[in-house]
Scaffold this active site. Structure first.
Site, PDB file in Angstrom:
ATOM      1  N   GLY A  29       0.864  -1.095   0.004  1.00 46.17           N
ATOM      2  CA  GLY A  29      -0.203   0.088   0.123  1.00 46.17           C
ATOM      3  C   GLY A  29       0.876   1.161   0.054  1.00 46.17           C
ATOM      4  CG  HIS A  35       3.136   0.592  -5.512  1.00 47.74           C
ATOM      5  ND1 HIS A  35       3.204   1.763  -4.547  1.00 47.74           N
ATOM      6  CD2 HIS A  35       3.942  -0.536  -4.645  1.00 47.74           C
ATOM      7  CE1 HIS A  35       4.073   1.445  -3.486  1.00 47.74           C
ATOM      8  NE2 HIS A  35       4.356   0.199  -3.566  1.00 47.74           N
ATOM      9  CB  SER A 183      10.552   4.459  -1.638  1.00 45.71           C
ATOM     10  OG  SER A 183      10.312   3.991  -0.364  1.00 45.71           O
TER      11      SER A 183
END
Ligand code: AMP
Length: 302
Positions: A29, A35, A183
Site C-alpha cells: 500500500g 506500484h 518509495s
C-alpha cells in the site's frame, strides 16, 4: 473493482478464473507511480488483474517501522479503481497469520548479503508471505519492481525452487523527476531530507561516469561513491557491487554489474540500485562533465 478481505473468498474466485489468466501485483500500500507501473503492465498482459495490499508484519524486524508504515487505504483504493484493477485483496494480519502459524520459507544464499545482512528476518518474511499470496491468488504472472532488486531475485528463486507455475516479471524502477526512486518511505522525509535524497541516485551515476573513465575496480568505485554520499547521509548500511544474477560481490566490473545502496537520510532507510554497464550504455540522468572536459553554463563543452 471488488475488495476481498477473506482468504477463502479470494481463493474461490481465483480457482474459478485462473484458467483465463490472472496477473498479480503484491504491495504494502501507500501506492505511488512505481506500484502503478506494475499494475498497468499487469492490466495489459492478463485477462484479470489482482492487486493486494498487506503490510506484512513478519518482514519487519524489531525496532523497524511496522507501526509507522504509511497506511493510505482510501487513496490506494481510488488509484486502483482508476487503473481498472479487478480485485483488491486486502486481508488483515490475523487472516494471514492465525494462531498456530509456524511455517517459514527461507531462501538461503541470495537472502544473506545486501539488505539480508542488515535485516536478518526480512527475506524469510517476504518469501513466506509471497508464497502464501501466490497460493491464494493463483496468478499466472506476478509483477515486482527492480527498485527492490534483491527481493525480486529471492522471489524468482523461491518460485523456481518450489515449482510455482508463475512468470515473475521484474519492471524498471520508477523515479521522481530529480532521480529519487519512488518509495512509500519517501513520505517520512522532511523537506531538507527530501532535498538530499536524490543524491543517492546521483552517487550511482557518478559511479557509472567513473566506470566510463576506465575505473573498473569495485573497491575504488565503492570508495568513491561512499565519499560522495557520506557528507549527506546519517548512515550507510552498504554500498555494494554484485553480480546481478547470484548477488555475489564482484572485485572488478564485468559486462553488467549491479550497484546497490542502502543508507539513512535522517532516520529513513532508503535503498536504490542501478546496473552498471561496460562499455557504458545508459545515458546519465544528469549529464555529468566528463573528465578533461568542462561544461560551461550554456551547456557547451570547451
Ligand atoms: P512495496 O509496497 O514497497 O512492498 O512494493 C510493492 C512492489 O512495488 C514491489 O515489487 C516493489 O519492488 C515495487 N516498487 C516499489 N517502488 C517502486 C518503484 N519506484 N518503481 C518500480 N517498482 C517499485
Amino acid at each position: 473493482m471488488k475488495i476481498i478481505t477473506r482468504i477463502s473468498q479470494m481463493q474461490r474466485w481465483a480457482l474459478k478464473h485462473r484458467s483465463q489468466g490472472i496477473g498479480f501485483v503484491p504491495t504494502m500500500g501507500a501506492l505511488h507511480d512505481g506500484h502503478l507501473s506494475l499494475v498497468r503492465a499487469c492490466r495489459k498482459e492478463n485477462r484479470f488483474c489482482v492487486a493486494s495490499i498487506f503490510v506484512n508484519p513478519s518482514q519487519f524486524g524489531p525496532g523497524e517501522d511496522l507501526k509507522n508504515y504509511p497506511r493510505t487505504f482510501s487513496a490506494d483504493k481510488a488509484l486502483l479503481l482508476k487503473e481498472k484493477v479487478d480485485i483488491l485483496f486486502y486481508p488483515g494480519a490475523r487472516e494471514m497469520y492465525p494462531d498456530g502459524f509456524q511455517t517459514e520459507v527461507r531462501v538461503k544464499e541470495l537472502a544473506h548479503g545486501l539488505c539480508g545482512a542488515c535485516r536478518p528476518v526480512h527475506f524469510t518474511g517476504v518469501a513466506a508471505v509471497v508464497a502464501k499470496l501466490f497460493n491464494i491468488v493463483q496468478p499466472s504472472r506476478a509483477y515486482f519492481g527492480a527498485k527492490d532488486y534483491q527481493q525480486a531475485v529471492v522471489i524468482k528463486r523461491m518460485a523456481q525452487d518450489l515449482n510455482f507455475p508463475i512468470g515473475i516479471r521484474v519492471l524498471d524502477t520508477v523515479r521522481e523527476k530529480d532521480g529519487l526512486a519512488m518509495s512509500s518511505r519517501n513520505k517520512y522525509l522532511s523537506r531538507p531530507e527530501r532535498m538530499k535524497a536524490p543524491l543517492i541516485y546521483l552517487s550511482m551515476l557518478y559511479a557509472q561516469e567513473l566506470l566510463r573513465d576506465g575505473i573498473k575496480d569495485a573497491r575504488k568505485l565503492k570508495e568513491a561513491v561512499g565519499e560522495f554520499l557520506r557528507p549527506f547521509v546519517a548512515k550507510i548500511d552498504y554500498i555494494e557491487l554484485v553480480c546481478p544474477e547470484n548477488l555475489r560481490p564482484v572485485a572488478t566490473i564485468g559486462r553488467v554489474s549491479l550497484l546497490a545502496i542502502a543508507c539513512y537520510i535522517g532516520k529513513t532507510r532508503l535503498i536504490d540500485n542501478i546496473t552498471l554497464t561496460l562499455p557504458a550504455g545508459r545515458q546519465a540522468f544528469f549529464p555529468l562533465p566528463r573528465r578533461g572536459r568542462e561544461v560551461r553554463g550554456d551547456g557547451e563543452g570547451t
